[in-house]
Enzyme design. Structure first.
Site, PDB file in Angstrom:
ATOM      1  N   GLU A 101       0.906  -1.188  -0.025  1.00 47.33           N
ATOM      2  CA  GLU A 101       0.095   0.016  -0.039  1.00 47.33           C
ATOM      3  C   GLU A 101       0.832   1.286   0.132  1.00 47.33           C
ATOM      4  O   GLU A 101       0.231   2.383  -0.355  1.00 47.33           O
ATOM      5  CB  GLU A 101      -1.017  -0.082   1.314  1.00 47.33           C
ATOM      6  CG  GLU A 101      -1.978  -1.035   1.273  1.00 47.33           C
ATOM      7  CD  GLU A 101      -3.041  -1.120   2.495  1.00 47.33           C
ATOM      8  OE1 GLU A 101      -2.569  -0.749   3.434  1.00 47.33           O
ATOM      9  OE2 GLU A 101      -4.036  -1.780   1.990  1.00 47.33           O
ATOM     10  N   GLU A 145       7.837 -21.882   7.106  1.00 48.01           N
ATOM     11  CA  GLU A 145       8.350 -21.292   8.292  1.00 48.01           C
ATOM     12  C   GLU A 145       9.607 -21.698   9.014  1.00 48.01           C
ATOM     13  O   GLU A 145       9.896 -21.182  10.120  1.00 48.01           O
ATOM     14  CB  GLU A 145       7.229 -20.859   9.247  1.00 48.01           C
ATOM     15  CG  GLU A 145       6.472 -21.708   9.955  1.00 48.01           C
ATOM     16  CD  GLU A 145       5.616 -21.193  10.820  1.00 48.01           C
ATOM     17  OE1 GLU A 145       5.793 -21.424  12.114  1.00 48.01           O
ATOM     18  OE2 GLU A 145       4.654 -20.510  10.389  1.00 48.01           O
TER      19      GLU A 145
END
Length: 268
Positions: free
Chosen positions: A78, A109
């Site tokens: 953004e 992960e």
């Protein structure tokens, strides 16, 4: 047991009616902002280090897995449309690559070496910053990434929701927002995720303001990527210059940004 894994303050959730579920979730959510408030000094300390580095050409990397990784990508993605900055000024990286944005990638992960490899695909310089995001503070991908970044001389910080975690110990500027047990035990996409989102908002917004990407209270460098934003930009110019709507619109279209349009107006 870590705070993020501790048992919910509520039980027999399946027996609650919808209104009770909503009210109790909301009651827990209200605790998040106060937990973030306690960490403002730590957030301040980290941003105070980020800004001068980015002003010298440094970038900001977020690394995370699962929800934490997705939140980092959201915040990073953004920044270009909001502040008109290059896409690689703020970079979100998730364990498992872009495929993991929509679908969990098994064991992604758990590799402590992969995050640094992922960062290296972008190259790095001494003014870059790496922020590890992990509610638990124990994610190997994130811990390995910030350790390697720190060893390479980069600035390191983290956002976690447990005190004294391995991740916090691995970085120079830890942010530890302890929001308490989740409404659904261990579901860190809830309060922990909200806390991480709030802190990321604070980091990116404050950094961009201090780098001059906001004037007054307006996003003067935002990308004009749709009709709504063009109308917003036009209003900004009208408010700043006193021009009528058509003239303001034409000026915006001619110059491509609110900043450039206003600067052109006052140079006359």
């Amino acid at each position: 047991m870590s705070t993020t894994e501790s048992t919910s303050l509520y039980d027999n959730l399946e027996q609650m009616d919808i209104r009770s579920l909503l009210e109790n979730i909301n009651r827990e959510d209200q605790k998040v902002a106060f937990a973030v408030e306690k960490e403002i000094p730590s957030i301040d300390a980290l941003i105070s280090q980020i800004v001068p580095r980015m002003s010298k050409g440094g970038r900001l990397f977020y690394i995370g897995a699962g929800t934490s990784g997705r939140l980092g990508i959201l915040d990073a993605s953004e920044c270009p449309p909001t502040y008109g900055v290059p896409f690689d000024w703020v970079v979100g990286i998730i364990a498992g690559g872009d495929a993991a944005i929509r679908k969990a990638v098994e064991n992604a992960e758990d590799d402590p070496l992969q995050a640094w490899k992922d960062i290296m695909e972008f190259g790095f310089n001494e003014n870059d910053t790496v922020i590890g995001i992990a509610a638990s503070g124990t994610t190997p991908y994130v811990i390995g990434g910030v350790k390697a970044a720190r060893e390479a001389g980069l600035l390191t910080g983290c956002i976690t929701c447990n005190n004294g975690s391995p991740l916090a110990e691995a970085v120079e500027y830890p942010i530890q927002v302890v929001v308490g047990p989740e409404f659904v035990t261990g579901s860190t996409r809830m309060k922990s995720g909200t806390a991480q989102k709030l802190v990321l908002n604070m980091i990116s917004t404050t950094t961009m303001i201090k780098l001059g990407r906001v004037k007054g209270n307006k996003m003067v460098d935002m990308q004009l990527s749709n009709e709504k934003l063009v109308k917003r930009g036009t209003r900004m110019i009208m408010e700043t210059t006193g021009l009528d709507e058509k003239t303001a619109f034409d000026l915006l279209m001619n110059h491509g940004s609110v900043r450039a349009a206003v600067e052109s107006f006052y140079k006359k």
